[in-house]
Design a protein around this motif. Structure first.
Motif, PDB file in Angstrom:
ATOM      1  N   GLY A 110      42.264  40.126  46.675  1.00 18.39           N
ATOM      2  CA  GLY A 110      43.685  39.985  46.399  1.00 18.39           C
ATOM      3  C   GLY A 110      43.999  40.114  44.932  1.00 18.39           C
ATOM      4  N   GLU A 111      43.089  39.646  44.076  1.00 17.81           N
ATOM      5  CA  GLU A 111      43.245  39.718  42.624  1.00 17.81           C
ATOM      6  C   GLU A 111      41.920  40.162  42.042  1.00 17.81           C
ATOM      7  OE1 GLU A 111      45.120  38.956  38.743  1.00 17.81           O
ATOM      8  OE2 GLU A 111      45.973  38.956  40.761  1.00 17.81           O
ATOM      9  N   PHE A 112      41.931  41.249  41.270  1.00 21.00           N
ATOM     10  CA  PHE A 112      40.741  41.731  40.574  1.00 21.00           C
ATOM     11  C   PHE A 112      41.101  41.906  39.114  1.00 21.00           C
ATOM     12  CE2 PHE A 112      38.381  45.348  38.783  1.00 21.00           C
ATOM     13  CZ  PHE A 112      37.097  44.825  38.842  1.00 21.00           C
ATOM     14  N   ARG A 113      40.366  41.204  38.236  1.00 20.27           N
ATOM     15  CA  ARG A 113      40.693  41.276  36.814  1.00 20.27           C
ATOM     16  C   ARG A 113      39.402  41.406  36.008  1.00 20.27           C
ATOM     17  NH1 ARG A 113      44.451  36.555  34.846  1.00 20.27           N
ATOM     18  NH2 ARG A 113      45.643  37.426  36.595  1.00 20.27           N
ATOM     19  N   SER A 114      39.328  42.444  35.172  1.00 14.66           N
ATOM     20  CA  SER A 114      38.193  42.605  34.259  1.00 14.66           C
ATOM     21  C   SER A 114      38.719  42.465  32.836  1.00 14.66           C
ATOM     22  CB  SER A 114      37.511  43.960  34.465  1.00 14.66           C
ATOM     23  OG  SER A 114      38.373  45.037  34.149  1.00 14.66           O
ATOM     24  N   TYR A 115      38.102  41.522  32.093  1.00 13.83           N
ATOM     25  CA  TYR A 115      38.649  41.185  30.770  1.00 13.83           C
ATOM     26  C   TYR A 115      37.543  40.654  29.877  1.00 13.83           C
ATOM     27  CZ  TYR A 115      40.948  38.280  27.216  1.00 13.83           C
ATOM     28  OH  TYR A 115      41.321  37.706  26.037  1.00 13.83           O
ATOM     29  N   GLY A 116      37.532  41.110  28.625  1.00 11.81           N
ATOM     30  CA  GLY A 116      36.631  40.541  27.629  1.00 11.81           C
ATOM     31  C   GLY A 116      35.187  40.957  27.812  1.00 11.81           C
ATOM     32  N   GLN A 117      34.297  40.185  27.180  1.00 13.05           N
ATOM     33  CA  GLN A 117      32.886  40.546  27.143  1.00 13.05           C
ATOM     34  C   GLN A 117      31.954  39.475  27.679  1.00 13.05           C
ATOM     35  OE1 GLN A 117      31.692  43.588  26.228  1.00 13.05           O
ATOM     36  NE2 GLN A 117      33.850  44.181  26.119  1.00 13.05           N
ATOM     37  N   ASP A 118      32.273  38.201  27.465  1.00 16.80           N
ATOM     38  CA  ASP A 118      31.316  37.155  27.786  1.00 16.80           C
ATOM     39  C   ASP A 118      31.898  36.124  28.747  1.00 16.80           C
ATOM     40  OD1 ASP A 118      33.043  35.631  26.226  1.00 16.80           O
ATOM     41  OD2 ASP A 118      31.708  35.578  24.475  1.00 16.80           O
ATOM     42  N   ALA A 119      31.088  35.101  29.029  1.00 17.74           N
ATOM     43  CA  ALA A 119      31.481  34.085  30.003  1.00 17.74           C
ATOM     44  C   ALA A 119      32.757  33.372  29.596  1.00 17.74           C
ATOM     45  CB  ALA A 119      30.337  33.080  30.181  1.00 17.74           C
TER      46      ALA A 119
END
Length: 283
Positions: free
Chosen positions: A126-135
């Motif tokens: 329902g929600e897919f978000r790719s952001y940043g580099q680390d945990a």
């Protein structure tokens, strides 16, 4: 209530993939939050991942419940597979009962964003978000959902240790520093959720180990590549040792069971019932 729904206090699952975290790294690098979560919940440091022991295969199994030979992902190639038999993605099983799924991971490379979006749609996310580099970045991206999404599944993929392992080698100082970053983020996650709440189940696991057959990879049958930690915590969890007969594929089966839902025939794993001795065992 539909016949395939079992009464359960668990309303949401927070699933964290600690990519590439070898079990022996927990003591070696003093990962206090991981160790504390293991003591407070149900855990094993002797679980097994899928074969081949690589991230695409393991993540596909977590998201579909199926073994690699069924879901069709059996290499490092990022692609839409041809399943060998019916596959029932976890998010779609949850959506049948109006339970949402949110997935958060580091930034996907530009040229791969289109196929990543297609795969997320096929999986029913329902929600897919790719952001940043680390945990920390991924945890920040998921922050609003951790506060407001009280039902279904919130999944985070932390890549820090895996990236350091491939670049510098598993158990190197750089790998250790990356593992500590994930451990610190796990502490912040614990502060954001109430582990005494029976309505929230937190599951943390690695997708594979590393440094077994070769120092900078994990694609082998070597025990250091295939052995992973699996940790469960929350108000509905009974502290216990889960033992060695645990597989990564048991995790999606456990998520459905904890949320009171039936497990499709295509799921390769079994619910980890020993972690929920206080709950009714009927399916």
């Amino acid at each position: 209530m539909p016949a395939d729904i079992r009464s359960s206090p668990v309303r949401r699952v927070v699933l964290v993939v600690l990519d590439g975290l070898r079990p022996d790294a927990i003591q070696r690098f003093g990962l206090q939050r991981v160790a504390s979560l293991a003591r407070r919940g149900a855990s094993t440091f002797r679980a097994q991942t899928v074969s081949p022991s690589i991230t695409p295969c393991a993540m596909a199994s977590l998201l579909t419940g199926a073994a690699p030979e069924r879901h069709g992902i059996q290499s490092e190639r990022f692609h839409i597979p041809r399943p060998r038999g019916p596959v029932h993605p976890l998010a779609k099983e949850l959506a049948k009962h109006s339970l949402p799924t949110s997935f958060f991971m580091p930034q996907v490379p530009f040229l791969m964003r289109g196929i990543a979006a297609r795969i997320s749609t096929l999986l029913g996310l329902g929600e897919f978000r790719s952001y940043g580099q680390d945990a920390d970045d991924v945890l920040e991206s998921a922050g609003t959902h951790l506060e407001t999404q009280r039902r279904g599944l919130i999944m985070m993929h932390w890549l820090d240790a895996d990236r350091a392992g491939h670049e510098f080698g598993w158990m190197s100082p750089e790998y250790g520093a990356a593992a500590v970053r994930m451990d610190d983020a796990l502490g912040r996650l614990e502060a954001a959720v109430d582990l005494s709440d029976p309505g929230t189940l937190v599951i943390a696991l690695a997708d594979h180990g590393g440094g077994g057959a070769t120092p900078k990879h994990h694609d082998s049958a070597h025990p250091l590549d295939t052995t992973i930690p699996v940790l469960l915590a929350g108000g509905a969890v009974v502290p216990c040792e889960l033992g060695g007969a645990v597989s990564l594929t048991d995790v999606p089966a456990t998520i459905l069971w904890a949320l009171g839902l039936a497990r499709p025939e295509s799921y390769a794993g079994r619910p980890l019932l020993q972690a929920f001795a206080k709950l009714p065992m009927a399916a």
